[in-house]
Design a protein around this motif. Structure first.
Motif, PDB file in Angstrom:
ATOM      1  N   UNK A  56       9.778   4.383  -2.610  1.00  0.00           N
ATOM      2  CA  UNK A  56       8.940   4.060  -4.407  1.00  0.00           C
ATOM      3  C   UNK A  56       7.991   3.710  -3.303  1.00  0.00           C
ATOM      4  N   UNK A  57       6.616   3.427  -4.207  1.00  0.00           N
ATOM      5  CA  UNK A  57       5.197   3.577  -3.440  1.00  0.00           C
ATOM      6  C   UNK A  57       5.208   1.891  -3.339  1.00  0.00           C
ATOM      7  N   UNK A  58       6.376   1.264  -3.528  1.00  0.00           N
ATOM      8  CA  UNK A  58       6.690  -0.244  -2.616  1.00  0.00           C
ATOM      9  C   UNK A  58       7.099   0.071  -1.118  1.00  0.00           C
ATOM     10  N   UNK A  59       8.015   1.172  -0.931  1.00  0.00           N
ATOM     11  CA  UNK A  59       8.726   1.449   0.169  1.00  0.00           C
ATOM     12  C   UNK A  59       8.248   2.383   1.229  1.00  0.00           C
ATOM     13  N   UNK A  87       3.580   0.013   6.995  1.00  0.00           N
ATOM     14  CA  UNK A  87       3.340  -1.601   8.125  1.00  0.00           C
ATOM     15  C   UNK A  87       3.767  -1.675   8.653  1.00  0.00           C
ATOM     16  N   UNK A  88       5.678  -1.496   8.432  1.00  0.00           N
ATOM     17  CA  UNK A  88       6.580  -1.616   9.624  1.00  0.00           C
ATOM     18  C   UNK A  88       5.800  -0.517  10.748  1.00  0.00           C
ATOM     19  N   UNK A  89       5.397   0.218  11.074  1.00  0.00           N
ATOM     20  CA  UNK A  89       5.436   1.686  11.711  1.00  0.00           C
ATOM     21  C   UNK A  89       3.840   0.805  12.413  1.00  0.00           C
ATOM     22  N   UNK A  90       3.095  -0.302  11.908  1.00  0.00           N
ATOM     23  CA  UNK A  90       2.430  -0.235  13.212  1.00  0.00           C
ATOM     24  C   UNK A  90       2.453  -1.458  13.065  1.00  0.00           C
ATOM     25  N   UNK A  91       3.606  -1.842  13.130  1.00  0.00           N
ATOM     26  CA  UNK A  91       4.216  -3.015  13.688  1.00  0.00           C
ATOM     27  C   UNK A  91       3.460  -4.125  13.315  1.00  0.00           C
ATOM     28  N   UNK A  92       3.582  -4.274  12.131  1.00  0.00           N
ATOM     29  CA  UNK A  92       3.909  -5.492  11.063  1.00  0.00           C
ATOM     30  C   UNK A  92       4.952  -5.930  10.244  1.00  0.00           C
ATOM     31  N   UNK A  93       4.719  -6.854  10.243  1.00  0.00           N
ATOM     32  CA  UNK A  93       6.288  -7.732   9.705  1.00  0.00           C
ATOM     33  C   UNK A  93       5.901  -7.570   7.575  1.00  0.00           C
ATOM     34  N   UNK A  94       6.313  -7.409   7.087  1.00  0.00           N
ATOM     35  CA  UNK A  94       5.860  -7.177   5.561  1.00  0.00           C
ATOM     36  C   UNK A  94       6.820  -8.376   4.122  1.00  0.00           C
ATOM     37  N   UNK A  95       5.542  -8.910   3.897  1.00  0.00           N
ATOM     38  CA  UNK A  95       5.925 -10.019   2.775  1.00  0.00           C
ATOM     39  C   UNK A  95       4.951  -9.287   1.260  1.00  0.00           C
ATOM     40  N   UNK A 109      10.782  -7.428  -6.312  1.00  0.00           N
ATOM     41  CA  UNK A 109      11.325  -8.462  -6.191  1.00  0.00           C
ATOM     42  C   UNK A 109      13.538  -7.618  -5.303  1.00  0.00           C
ATOM     43  N   UNK A 110      13.418  -7.213  -5.757  1.00  0.00           N
ATOM     44  CA  UNK A 110      15.095  -6.284  -5.466  1.00  0.00           C
ATOM     45  C   UNK A 110      14.826  -5.218  -4.578  1.00  0.00           C
ATOM     46  N   UNK A 111      14.190  -4.429  -5.256  1.00  0.00           N
ATOM     47  CA  UNK A 111      13.410  -3.653  -4.048  1.00  0.00           C
ATOM     48  C   UNK A 111      13.028  -3.918  -2.639  1.00  0.00           C
ATOM     49  N   UNK A 112      12.048  -5.243  -2.546  1.00  0.00           N
ATOM     50  CA  UNK A 112      11.474  -5.345  -1.798  1.00  0.00           C
ATOM     51  C   UNK A 112      12.900  -6.281  -0.537  1.00  0.00           C
ATOM     52  N   UNK A 113      13.431  -6.908  -1.082  1.00  0.00           N
ATOM     53  CA  UNK A 113      15.236  -7.098  -0.608  1.00  0.00           C
ATOM     54  C   UNK A 113      15.617  -6.528  -0.232  1.00  0.00           C
ATOM     55  N   UNK A 114      15.582  -5.013  -0.842  1.00  0.00           N
ATOM     56  CA  UNK A 114      16.481  -3.584  -0.170  1.00  0.00           C
ATOM     57  C   UNK A 114      15.478  -3.368   1.132  1.00  0.00           C
ATOM     58  N   UNK A 115      14.621  -3.476   1.065  1.00  0.00           N
ATOM     59  CA  UNK A 115      13.465  -2.975   2.554  1.00  0.00           C
ATOM     60  C   UNK A 115      13.220  -3.874   3.467  1.00  0.00           C
TER      61      UNK A 115
END
Length: 246
Positions: free
Chosen positions: A34-37, A43-51, A60-66
């Motif tokens: 998904x675009x969100x993924x 962001x994760x590869x850049x060292x960031x913690x995403x919200x 929201x469910x997709x975000x939780x899965x990620x």
């Protein structure tokens, strides 16, 4: 660094989501993601913690899965960022869920090149850089005496003082597609300079920062694709073509 992914909705039917046959454009799939993924991975590869800021249950469910934290979206992007600053603090990187081509290197470079005395920074790309990377693309440009620039949907809220910029953001949000109206808020002298083609980007940013009570900076992106988001069905087709070419 904490990072916020804006995945709210402006209400009504999103033409890009409808074009792709999904309920929200953050759920459009490209290459099995998904675009969100895609954004969360960069962001994760850049060292960031995403919200993720959203009020859509499926997003929201997709975000939780990620593995991303979810914050309820406010009525507009600026208000959502304001809520995130209260919850997450600064420094905070902000981007959007439709930043389909986002790369970790762009994020790392942007953060590294933000001036150390800046409270807030924005990533912009020159027209010629964008058009060289994606010929024929149509973007909204800010026209200044030293060139035409387009936003790259990456913002760096570096210090707590950056909250002042959010208040100004809220005022100009409705005029994001009409740059001259944004410049009008800078005062008559600055507006006249802009209309006469004499206003430079540096001067505009300095004036914007002064209005917000912050030190604002622009970082120029060497990657033209950093300015490509999925705002229209044609943008989605262009992004698909870029990925297919790779």
């Amino acid at each position: 660094m904490n990072a916020l992914i804006l995945a709210g909705s402006r209400g009504g039917i999103d033409p890009v989501a409808a074009y792709a046959g999904v309920t929200h454009k953050a759920l459009i799939e490209l290459g099995g993601e998904t675009l969100l993924a895609r954004v969360a991975r960069a962001l994760d590869e850049a060292g960031c913690t995403a919200t993720v800021s959203t009020s859509d249950p499926e997003v929201a469910a997709e975000a939780g899965r990620l593995g991303c934290r979810v914050l309820p979206a406010a009525p507009g992007p600026s208000a959502s960022v304001g809520q995130a600053v209260q919850a997450l603090g600064t420094p905070l990187l902000v981007t959007t869920a439709d930043h389909a081509l986002l790369e970790a290197e762009w994020v790392r470079r942007f953060v590294a090149e933000t001036p150390p005395d800046a409270d807030v920074a924005v990533l912009l790309a020159r027209r010629e850089v964008i058009e060289a990377a994606l010929p024929g693309t149509r973007r909204t440009y800010l026209r200044f005496a030293d060139g035409d620039w387009s936003g790259c949907n990456l913002f760096h809220l570096a210090t707590p003082r950056a909250a002042g910029a959010i208040d100004l953001w809220r005022l100009v949000e409705a005029d994001r597609k009409r740059p001259w109206r944004i410049v009008r808020r800078f005062g008559p002298r600055t507006l006249l300079s802009y209309l006469l083609g004499r206003l430079t980007l540096a001067r505009a940013v300095a004036r914007l920062g002064a209005l917000a009570g912050v030190r604002a900076a622009v970082v120029a992106s060497p990657a033209g694709l950093a300015a490509v988001d999925v705002d229209k069905p044609a943008d989605l087709d262009a992004v698909r073509a870029v990925l297919a070419a790779r």
